[in-house]
Design an enzyme around this catalytic site. Structure first.
Site, PDB file in Angstrom:
ATOM      1  CG  ASP A 160      -8.660  -7.783   5.414  1.00 21.48           C
ATOM      2  OD1 ASP A 160      -9.477  -8.433   4.742  1.00 21.48           O
ATOM      3  OD2 ASP A 160      -7.996  -6.837   4.948  1.00 21.48           O
ATOM      4  N   GLY A 198     -21.744  -5.362  14.323  1.00 20.54           N
ATOM      5  CA  GLY A 198     -21.264  -6.703  14.671  1.00 20.54           C
ATOM      6  C   GLY A 198     -21.403  -7.697  13.538  1.00 20.54           C
ATOM      7  CG  ASP A 210      -2.069  -0.923   1.165  1.00 21.51           C
ATOM      8  OD1 ASP A 210      -2.373  -1.390   0.054  1.00 21.51           O
ATOM      9  OD2 ASP A 210      -2.698  -1.174   2.206  1.00 21.51           O
ATOM     10  CB  THR A 227     -18.840  -8.565   8.845  1.00 22.88           C
ATOM     11  OG1 THR A 227     -18.557  -8.166   7.512  1.00 22.88           O
ATOM     12  CG2 THR A 227     -18.106  -9.862   9.178  1.00 22.88           C
ATOM     13  CG  LEU A 228     -24.338  -7.295  10.103  1.00 24.67           C
ATOM     14  CD1 LEU A 228     -25.477  -7.634  11.060  1.00 24.67           C
ATOM     15  CD2 LEU A 228     -24.847  -7.255   8.662  1.00 24.67           C
ATOM     16  N   GLY A 229     -20.444  -4.164  10.055  1.00 31.08           N
ATOM     17  CA  GLY A 229     -19.751  -2.963  10.526  1.00 31.08           C
ATOM     18  C   GLY A 229     -19.923  -2.784  12.027  1.00 31.08           C
ATOM     19  CG  ASN A 263     -18.815  -5.782   3.120  1.00 34.01           C
ATOM     20  OD1 ASN A 263     -19.551  -6.071   2.181  1.00 34.01           O
ATOM     21  ND2 ASN A 263     -17.805  -4.950   2.994  1.00 34.01           N
ATOM     22  N   GLY A 296      -4.488   1.974  10.405  1.00 39.54           N
ATOM     23  CA  GLY A 296      -3.801   0.967   9.599  1.00 39.54           C
ATOM     24  C   GLY A 296      -4.579  -0.330   9.512  1.00 39.54           C
ATOM     25  NE  ARG A 318      -4.242  -1.987  17.638  1.00 33.10           N
ATOM     26  CZ  ARG A 318      -4.230  -2.734  18.746  1.00 33.10           C
ATOM     27  NH1 ARG A 318      -4.148  -2.176  19.924  1.00 33.10           N
ATOM     28  NH2 ARG A 318      -4.307  -4.034  18.666  1.00 33.10           N
TER      29      ARG A 318
HETATM   30  P1  ADP Z   1     -15.469  -4.809   5.992  1.00 32.25           P
HETATM   31  O1  ADP Z   1     -14.268  -4.156   6.632  1.00 32.25           O
HETATM   32  O2  ADP Z   1     -15.128  -6.032   5.209  1.00 32.25           O
HETATM   33  O3  ADP Z   1     -16.368  -3.870   5.257  1.00 32.25           O
HETATM   34  P2  ADP Z   1     -17.281  -4.728   8.276  1.00 32.25           P
HETATM   35  O4  ADP Z   1     -17.322  -3.252   8.130  1.00 32.25           O
HETATM   36  O5  ADP Z   1     -18.572  -5.458   8.253  1.00 32.25           O
HETATM   37  O6  ADP Z   1     -16.324  -5.423   7.209  1.00 32.25           O
HETATM   38  O7  ADP Z   1     -16.520  -5.038   9.638  1.00 32.25           O
HETATM   39  C1  ADP Z   1     -16.113  -6.331  10.014  1.00 32.25           C
HETATM   40  C2  ADP Z   1     -16.201  -6.461  11.506  1.00 32.25           C
HETATM   41  O8  ADP Z   1     -15.395  -5.452  12.110  1.00 32.25           O
HETATM   42  C3  ADP Z   1     -17.595  -6.259  12.083  1.00 32.25           C
HETATM   43  O9  ADP Z   1     -18.290  -7.481  12.136  1.00 32.25           O
HETATM   44  C4  ADP Z   1     -17.284  -5.724  13.477  1.00 32.25           C
HETATM   45  O10 ADP Z   1     -17.029  -6.796  14.355  1.00 32.25           O
HETATM   46  C5  ADP Z   1     -15.994  -4.941  13.270  1.00 32.25           C
HETATM   47  N1  ADP Z   1     -16.285  -3.515  13.044  1.00 32.25           N
HETATM   48  C6  ADP Z   1     -16.436  -2.867  11.875  1.00 32.25           C
HETATM   49  N2  ADP Z   1     -16.725  -1.560  12.066  1.00 32.25           N
HETATM   50  C7  ADP Z   1     -16.748  -1.381  13.404  1.00 32.25           C
HETATM   51  C8  ADP Z   1     -16.982  -0.274  14.263  1.00 32.25           C
HETATM   52  N3  ADP Z   1     -17.276   0.937  13.767  1.00 32.25           N
HETATM   53  N4  ADP Z   1     -16.918  -0.471  15.603  1.00 32.25           N
HETATM   54  C9  ADP Z   1     -16.624  -1.695  16.116  1.00 32.25           C
HETATM   55  N5  ADP Z   1     -16.414  -2.780  15.371  1.00 32.25           N
HETATM   56  C10 ADP Z   1     -16.457  -2.631  14.023  1.00 32.25           C
HETATM   57 NA    NA Z   2      -7.519  -0.283  11.768  1.00 28.68          NA
END
Ligand code: ADP
Ligand code: NA
Length: 305
Positions: free
Chosen positions: A254, A226, A14, A221-223, A185, A289, A287
């Site tokens: 990842d 969870g 990267d 995965t839902l950001g 996702n 990266g 954090r």
């Molecule tokens: P991707 O990075 O592939 O788009 P997601 O955004 O769904 O995947 O995130 C993967 C996992 O990372 C989620 O299931 C959650 O556990 C964690 N995660 C993502 N965003 C957040 C956030 N804003 N706060 C806490 N955990 C997060």
């Molecule tokens: Na990070």
């Protein structure tokens, strides 16, 4: 299950350029800061899994150049065992990331380079390793026919198979029955199923559609919401960890996939494995990266205690 975690994917370097704004076509501007670091979903997942305590072997195709040196140094540091195919006269992949300082907006070009040229025959040269795997993980940054060959060999050898369908792509129907877990996702789930995912009920509908395609389990995965695991026996929703402390979500998926693979390789139940994946991902988003933000096992255990 016994045996190592085998991950098939790509490494790219990267290269990130920060400036006041993005350049226009034909324009040259001066930036403020340049960084070079390890990237590629497969490589990031390998680093996450090794730091989380897994015995990880990473299959990828590289050139023989400075960026390949960065890959080996990254894996040595994390404890990932390389199982690479290294080729002459092709460049190791790189991503060119422009970041507009003020807004954080970016524009990215990823060139998989040598990694993009991996073929099913290359995968066949790793048959012995893949057949020994307890857990096998792949994504879609390398050609799908190579991913599919990996899944076939792993399935045949008795591994638990995980397909992280990222970046989003339409897939051949034959790939789904090879997957014990598919881990999209929200946007990837939508592309695979046609179901727009915006909340838990819609995630459930997309998961059902994936089960109909023949996957063993759908793990969305839902950001910050969870993750949702749906099997033919029922469903489990695990809330995100540390959402109140989010700094940068690059590599969250990842981290999740690497952590989930480790948990399965240790024989954890589905629910515990999803919690473990969410803990790894939650720590990583506190954090900056991607590879650099993957937590060590002690931090994960402390969060889950
Ligand atoms: P991707 O990075 O592939 O788009 P997601 O955004 O769904 O995947 O995130 C993967 C996992 O990372 C989620 O299931 C959650 O556990 C964690 N995660 C993502 N965003 C957040 C956030 N804003 N706060 C806490 N955990 C997060
Ligand atoms: Na990070």
């Amino acid at each position: 299950m016994t045996g190592p975690i085998v991950i098939l994917g790509i490494f790219v370097a990267d290269t990130t350029y920060r400036a006041d704004r993005l350049p226009k076509i034909g324009e040259t501007i001066l930036g403020h800061r340049f960084t070079l670091g390890p990237g590629g979903k497969g490589s990031n997942q390998s680093v996450a899994a090794a730091r989380a305590g897994g015995d990880v072997h990473f299959i990828a195709r590289l050139g023989r150049d400075t960026f390949a040196d960065l890959a080996f140094a990254t894996w040595a540091d994390a404890g990932v065992h390389p199982a690479v195919i290294q080729v002459e006269r092709e460049a190791t992949g790189a991503a060119c990331i422009f970041v507009e300082e003020e807004t954080g907006d970016n524009a990215i070009i990823v060139c998989p380079g040598a990694a993009g040229g991996i073929t099913p025959s290359d995968i066949d040269t790793k048959t012995d390793l893949i057949r020994r795997a307890g857990v096998f993980v792949t994504q879609l940054e390398q050609p799908v026919d190579a991913a599919m060959r990996g899944l076939e060999i792993a399935r045949d050898g008795g591994a638990v198979t995980i397909l992280n369908p990222a970046p989003a792509a339409t897939l051949p129907d034959a790939i789904f029955p090879l997957c014990d877990f598919v881990t999209p996702n929200e946007s990837e789930a939508e592309l695979l199923t046609g179901v727009p995912v915006s909340d838990l009920p819609s995630a459930r509908r997309a998961a059902e559609a994936l089960l109909e395609k023949g996957v063993g389990a759908a793990l969305l995965t839902l950001g910050g919401n969870g993750a949702l695991l749906v099997t033919r026996d029922g469903e489990i929703h695990v809330p995100a960890f540390l959402a109140e402390r989010v700094v940068e979500t690059t590599g969250a998926g990842d981290a999740f996939n690497g952590g989930f693979a480790v948990a399965l390789s240790e024989g954890m139940s589905g629910e515990d494995a999803v919690r473990f994946g969410c803990a790894v991902a939650g720590l990583s988003v506190t954090r900056a990266g991607a590879a650099a933000s993957m937590p060590a096992r002690a931090e994960i255990d402390a969060l889950l205690a």
